[in-house]
Write a protein that holds these residues in place. Structure first.
Motif, PDB file in Angstrom:
ATOM      1  N   THR A  75      -8.245  13.771  -6.615  1.00 56.93           N
ATOM      2  CA  THR A  75      -7.832  14.112  -7.993  1.00 56.93           C
ATOM      3  C   THR A  75      -7.880  12.916  -8.929  1.00 56.93           C
ATOM      4  N   GLY A  76      -7.920  11.703  -8.379  1.00 58.22           N
ATOM      5  CA  GLY A  76      -7.910  10.513  -9.210  1.00 58.22           C
ATOM      6  C   GLY A  76      -6.529  10.130  -9.704  1.00 58.22           C
ATOM      7  N   LYS A  77      -5.495  10.891  -9.308  1.00 60.62           N
ATOM      8  CA  LYS A  77      -4.138  10.604  -9.780  1.00 60.62           C
ATOM      9  C   LYS A  77      -3.470   9.570  -8.871  1.00 60.62           C
TER      10      LYS A  77
ATOM     11  N   ARG B 149       0.817  -1.223   0.000  1.00 60.69           N
ATOM     12  CA  ARG B 149       0.000   0.000   0.000  1.00 60.69           C
ATOM     13  C   ARG B 149       0.849   1.271   0.000  1.00 60.69           C
ATOM     14  N   LEU B 150       2.009   1.201  -0.638  1.00 64.55           N
ATOM     15  CA  LEU B 150       2.897   2.351  -0.729  1.00 64.55           C
ATOM     16  C   LEU B 150       2.721   3.106  -2.042  1.00 64.55           C
ATOM     17  N   PHE B 151       1.885   2.574  -2.911  1.00 64.56           N
ATOM     18  CA  PHE B 151       1.528   3.224  -4.171  1.00 64.56           C
ATOM     19  C   PHE B 151       0.010   3.244  -4.221  1.00 64.56           C
ATOM     20  N   GLY B 152      -0.562   4.447  -4.259  1.00 62.53           N
ATOM     21  CA  GLY B 152      -2.013   4.536  -4.167  1.00 62.53           C
ATOM     22  C   GLY B 152      -2.597   5.610  -5.044  1.00 62.53           C
ATOM     23  N   GLU B 153      -3.888   5.848  -4.839  1.00 64.52           N
ATOM     24  CA  GLU B 153      -4.634   6.819  -5.638  1.00 64.52           C
ATOM     25  C   GLU B 153      -5.123   7.947  -4.753  1.00 64.52           C
TER      26      GLU B 153
END
Length: 468
Positions: free
Chosen positions: A201-203, A193-197
């Protein structure tokens, strides 16, 4: 709130969540300042008709209802409170005297009284002016974790690939079938969970937890400029320091460097646990250092500190406090301040499951120093470990064990025998096995715990007994 509970709160005196007001024939503006500060904290209780020392003076019977009515009008007036509040005080009769109890709930919105923002600091209500403090108040009210903040323009190139591989090896060493074993670097980041949304902004991007764990030092400095830990030794030159190390690198290396700083300056006392020698020093350092890194509020400008003195060592770190009191294994409710970072530390073996740290600190500090640690949860979380170089838990251990065994009753010896055979046995099962009443078993179990003969590990339902 019951009469008994009100009396108990009053007997404890004023604190971060309790305030006494004299009131007389009406409420002064300081009552409304406290309402505002409690609303901006995590709520609290105001007792009107009570003096500063906790003595109940009371409110004139004919004035009580009018005071309540005026209070309700004031907090509903948007010229005074923004946003207006909805609080219903209660008039309570205690020992023949009327008081007014006002329970102020925590609000998810920033509260202002006469256009001023108030916060509760200790037993005082203070006006908040600085932008950084107002930001901290806003963060406290968010139902999110700052570690989840996404940096859309941060790519995997900003991370240290060697650190990712090192974390993978650490996780696999702890569990040879760990799922990270065969994942690519990006798959590992997503799994942890170190890369998320960013839901606003949806980015997508690497979040603050990912940058703190794997980022290059310059990237961490840009994303979190206030982050660093100051390690200080103050034994001889107490006005300044004898040794100092300022650590502002990634959390994995920070953990190692802080532990090594403690190892360099603390005695490593001999101790046998079961059939194995363990380092009490390292056990304590592991819990202290993982706590200061896992549960820090990283957007705070306050610098975390790890200080070793002649008779104590302590850590201080900014914290999004959920309560304000002295923690013990009995009153502690485990809540992670940074669940992503905490989970990652568990995966690589730098920490155990949530809640075990405080139990370990109390257990190993008692063995290391002969005393208990002190843990205070507040905006600045402080853990203090007493140091006593002349104390040894293993010295004359056999003699103490013989003394303890001689002091045990026949029922207690039978209980210990059952626990040795069945560590997960319940108090009800012990009572049935030994044909004793439940009250007798509970009393003996408590006496054995007080004598530090046994302790309970885990939950009441799924835990087990440990013979110390």
């Amino acid at each position: 709130m019951s009469i008994e509970e009100i009396k108990r709160k009053i007997s404890l005196g004023e604190n971060i969540a309790v305030e006494f007001k004299r009131c007389g024939n009406g409420m002064q503006k300081d009552v409304y300042e406290t309402v505002c500060s409690f609303s901006n904290r995590f709520g609290g209780d105001i007792f009107c008709g009570v003096l500063d020392d906790g003595a109940i003076e009371g409110i004139p019977e004919g004035a009580a209802q009018a005071i309540v009515n005026n209070f309700v009008k004031a907090i509903s007036n948007e010229d005074l409170f923004q946003p207006k509040l909805f609080i219903t005080p209660e008039i309570v009769l205690i020992d023949g005297k009327l008081i007014i109890h006002i329970h102020v709930p925590f609000s998810s919105e920033l509260c202002r009284y006469k256009k001023e923002i108030y916060d509760r600091i200790g037993e005082s209500d203070v006006i908040v002016k600085s932008t950084s403090k107002i930001v901290e108040l806003g963060i406290r009210k968010q139902n999110v974790y700052t570690e989840q903040k996404v940096f859309p323009f941060a790519t995997i190139s900003e991370l240290n690939a060697d650190l990712i591989e090192r974390a993978r090896r650490m996780a696999v060493y702890k569990n040879e079938n760990h799922p990270w074993k065969n994942l690519s670097d990006m798959e590992l980041l997503r799994s942890a969970r170190l890369f998320g949304e960013d839901l606003e902004t949806g980015k997508e991007g690497i979040n603050l937890a990912g940058l703190l764990l794997f980022g290059r030092d310059d990237v961490i400095g840009s994303a979190c400029p206030s982050y660093k830990t100051d390690a200080i030794l103050k034994k001889v030159n107490t006005d300044r320091y004898d040794d100092r190390q300022i650590i502002s690198t990634n959390l994995i290396d920070s953990f190692d460097q802080l532990v090594q700083f403690g190892q360099k300056h603390l005695w490593d006392k001999f101790h046998i646990e079961g059939m194995q020698a363990v380092s009490l020093r390292d056990k304590i350092l592991r819990e202290m250092i993982s706590n200061i890194l896992m549960h820090r509020e990283y957007v705070s400008p306050y610098v975390s500190r790890f200080i070793i003195e002649e008779d104590r060592m302590y850590t201080e770190n900014p914290c999004k406090a959920l309560d304000y009191f002295k923690l013990t294994p009995d009153n502690f409710t485990p809540v992670s301040k940074n669940p992503i970072i905490a989970s990652f530390f568990v995966q690589i073996g730098n920490a155990d499951e949530l809640g075990s740290g405080i139990r370990n600190l109390f257990k190993y500090t008692k063995l290391y120093s002969g005393e208990e640690p002190t843990m205070i949860e507040n905006d600045i979380f402080k853990t203090e470990i007493p140091l006593n170089n002349s104390y040894s838990a293993d010295a004359n251990k056999g003699a103490r064990q013989n003394e303890t065994e001689a002091a045990l009753s026949l029922n207690q010896q039978k209980i210990i025998k059952l626990i040795k055979e069945q560590p997960q046995i319940s108090a009800e099962q012990i009572a049935k096995e030994l044909d004793l009443s439940s009250r007798t078993v509970e009393r003996n179990l408590q006496e054995l715990k007080n004598m530090s003969v046994i302790e309970r590990a885990g939950s009441k339902k799924d835990g087990r007994w440990v013979i110390i």
